[in-house]
Design a protein around this motif. Sequence first.
Motif, PDB file in Angstrom:
ATOM      1  N   CYS A   1       0.847  -1.189   0.000  1.00  0.00           N
ATOM      2  CA  CYS A   1       0.000   0.000   0.000  1.00  0.00           C
ATOM      3  C   CYS A   1       0.887   1.244   0.000  1.00  0.00           C
ATOM      4  N   ARG A   2       0.474   2.260  -0.742  1.00  0.00           N
ATOM      5  CA  ARG A   2       1.253   3.497  -0.866  1.00  0.00           C
ATOM      6  C   ARG A   2       0.349   4.693  -0.604  1.00  0.00           C
ATOM      7  N   ASN A   3       0.938   5.768  -0.128  1.00  0.00           N
ATOM      8  CA  ASN A   3       0.175   6.993   0.087  1.00  0.00           C
ATOM      9  C   ASN A   3      -0.589   7.365  -1.184  1.00  0.00           C
ATOM     10  N   VAL A   4      -1.887   7.578  -1.049  1.00  0.00           N
ATOM     11  CA  VAL A   4      -2.743   7.812  -2.215  1.00  0.00           C
ATOM     12  C   VAL A   4      -2.287   9.003  -3.042  1.00  0.00           C
TER      13      VAL A   4
ATOM     14  N   PHE B   1      -9.954   3.797  -3.840  1.00  0.00           N
ATOM     15  CA  PHE B   1      -8.654   3.449  -3.290  1.00  0.00           C
ATOM     16  C   PHE B   1      -8.754   3.042  -1.823  1.00  0.00           C
ATOM     17  N   GLU B   2      -9.512   3.815  -1.039  1.00  0.00           N
ATOM     18  CA  GLU B   2      -9.580   3.553   0.403  1.00  0.00           C
ATOM     19  C   GLU B   2     -10.197   2.177   0.686  1.00  0.00           C
ATOM     20  N   ASP B   3     -11.250   1.832  -0.042  1.00  0.00           N
ATOM     21  CA  ASP B   3     -11.896   0.531   0.154  1.00  0.00           C
ATOM     22  C   ASP B   3     -10.955  -0.606  -0.239  1.00  0.00           C
ATOM     23  N   HIS B   4     -10.201  -0.368  -1.303  1.00  0.00           N
ATOM     24  CA  HIS B   4      -9.234  -1.352  -1.789  1.00  0.00           C
ATOM     25  C   HIS B   4      -8.197  -1.644  -0.701  1.00  0.00           C
TER      26      HIS B   4
ATOM     27  N   GLU C   1      -5.121  23.187  -1.138  1.00  0.00           N
ATOM     28  CA  GLU C   1      -6.549  22.853  -1.133  1.00  0.00           C
ATOM     29  C   GLU C   1      -6.757  21.378  -1.514  1.00  0.00           C
ATOM     30  N   MET C   2      -5.993  20.911  -2.504  1.00  0.00           N
ATOM     31  CA  MET C   2      -6.079  19.511  -2.905  1.00  0.00           C
ATOM     32  C   MET C   2      -5.664  18.588  -1.766  1.00  0.00           C
ATOM     33  N   VAL C   3      -4.555  18.933  -1.143  1.00  0.00           N
ATOM     34  CA  VAL C   3      -4.032  18.111  -0.051  1.00  0.00           C
ATOM     35  C   VAL C   3      -5.051  18.016   1.078  1.00  0.00           C
ATOM     36  N   ASN C   4      -5.628  19.151   1.428  1.00  0.00           N
ATOM     37  CA  ASN C   4      -6.606  19.171   2.510  1.00  0.00           C
ATOM     38  C   ASN C   4      -7.832  18.328   2.166  1.00  0.00           C
ATOM     39  N   LYS C   5      -8.283  18.425   0.917  1.00  0.00           N
ATOM     40  CA  LYS C   5      -9.481  17.695   0.502  1.00  0.00           C
ATOM     41  C   LYS C   5      -9.256  16.190   0.552  1.00  0.00           C
TER      42      LYS C   5
ATOM     43  N   ILE D   1     -10.835  13.156   3.172  1.00  0.00           N
ATOM     44  CA  ILE D   1     -11.555  11.988   2.670  1.00  0.00           C
ATOM     45  C   ILE D   1     -10.927  10.703   3.223  1.00  0.00           C
ATOM     46  N   ILE D   2      -9.594  10.629   3.152  1.00  0.00           N
ATOM     47  CA  ILE D   2      -8.887   9.442   3.634  1.00  0.00           C
ATOM     48  C   ILE D   2      -9.101   9.250   5.132  1.00  0.00           C
ATOM     49  N   GLU D   3      -8.986  10.349   5.882  1.00  0.00           N
ATOM     50  CA  GLU D   3      -9.150  10.271   7.331  1.00  0.00           C
ATOM     51  C   GLU D   3     -10.542   9.773   7.711  1.00  0.00           C
ATOM     52  N   GLU D   4     -11.544  10.254   7.000  1.00  0.00           N
ATOM     53  CA  GLU D   4     -12.922   9.850   7.281  1.00  0.00           C
ATOM     54  C   GLU D   4     -13.123   8.372   6.942  1.00  0.00           C
ATOM     55  N   LYS D   5     -12.596   7.950   5.793  1.00  0.00           N
ATOM     56  CA  LYS D   5     -12.793   6.565   5.351  1.00  0.00           C
ATOM     57  C   LYS D   5     -12.062   5.560   6.257  1.00  0.00           C
ATOM     58  N   LEU D   6     -10.884   5.957   6.761  1.00  0.00           N
ATOM     59  CA  LEU D   6     -10.064   5.027   7.542  1.00  0.00           C
ATOM     60  C   LEU D   6     -10.340   5.119   9.046  1.00  0.00           C
ATOM     61  N   LYS D   7     -11.225   6.006   9.438  1.00  0.00           N
ATOM     62  CA  LYS D   7     -11.490   6.222  10.852  1.00  0.00           C
ATOM     63  C   LYS D   7     -11.863   4.909  11.560  1.00  0.00           C
TER      64      LYS D   7
END
Length: 348
Positions: A170-173, A226-229, A328-332, A336-342
Amino acid sequence: MDEKDIPRNLREEEEEEEENLSEETKSSISSLPWEIDYLGNKLFKYQGYWYYEDILQAIPNFHKSFQPQETDIIVAAFPKSGTTWLKALTFALIQRSKHPLEEDNHPLLSHNPHEIVPYLELDLYLKSSKPDLTKFLSSSLSPRLFSTHMSLDALKAPLKESSCKIVYVCRNVKDVLVSLWHFLNANKGVEWGDFSQSEKISGVDDHSFEAMFESFCNGVTLYGPFEDHALSYWQGSLEDPKHVLFMMYEEFKAEPRTQVKRLAEFLDCPFTKEEEDSGSVDKILELCSLSNLSSLEINKTGTLDGVDFKTYFRKGQVGDWKSYMTPEMVNKIDMIIEEKLKGSGLKF
């Protein structure tokens, strides 16, 4: 049995059966939800993940026909997450008794890792509903080695109750997105997905990084979200650590010796004290390093299915996304990743 030895009427029956199955699959695919991706191709949503039509035809083939063997090893990753590197490392590890690291004719010196380790859904079951796997050796000393970009959810059906090993990197998205963008732009002449021109958006010269970013954020990308994967393999590794190994690309880059020894232990081919003393760990890392693989003639000039081997090797750096993404991209994407992986325990 060679194809020429099969009676003509039997071959015709098999071809007709395969054609009927293909038409049946195409019919079921047409009823699935779909979106147009950043390449102008149709992506179909199947069991929570997005695929092109040709790959979707391969997955049922794999589910119905693949017979796992106890010693099988499957290398898995989301596209552009370090697949080429992991394929090379895994092959070098499990084959080091057959192919000593010092030999001048080691397969990795004359073949690209993607030639040596085929994709189940892209190389084997994409081309046939019942591919001939007899050429792949199977023993404790020389296990069959395959790869996939499918999620663990998609692998589970044929691998149920199987003792084969699955290694996931797994790699940073954000780095995945940048690497994929460069890869696709380096292969603009390649058709991704089996579609007619009428179904494609024409006139696209360069793939838009912004469009790819939005698709990643929405989860509408090949093999995504990606997160689900990533979570499918993360959870699999927690539930069955003997058969699913979850590795982080960034940890491999930071501690290559520790991680390759961890990989060898998981694959039941740990380094002996004699091997460690003789430098075998470092020899494997050097053989499979990006700098060494990219310098080989085969990887400078070779091609496979229209893709130049040299495009599989770029920087391989951690944090390269910083040169491409706005705050702005980084924050967005981070939100998303933080919410999905919570609550999962998985962090980037």
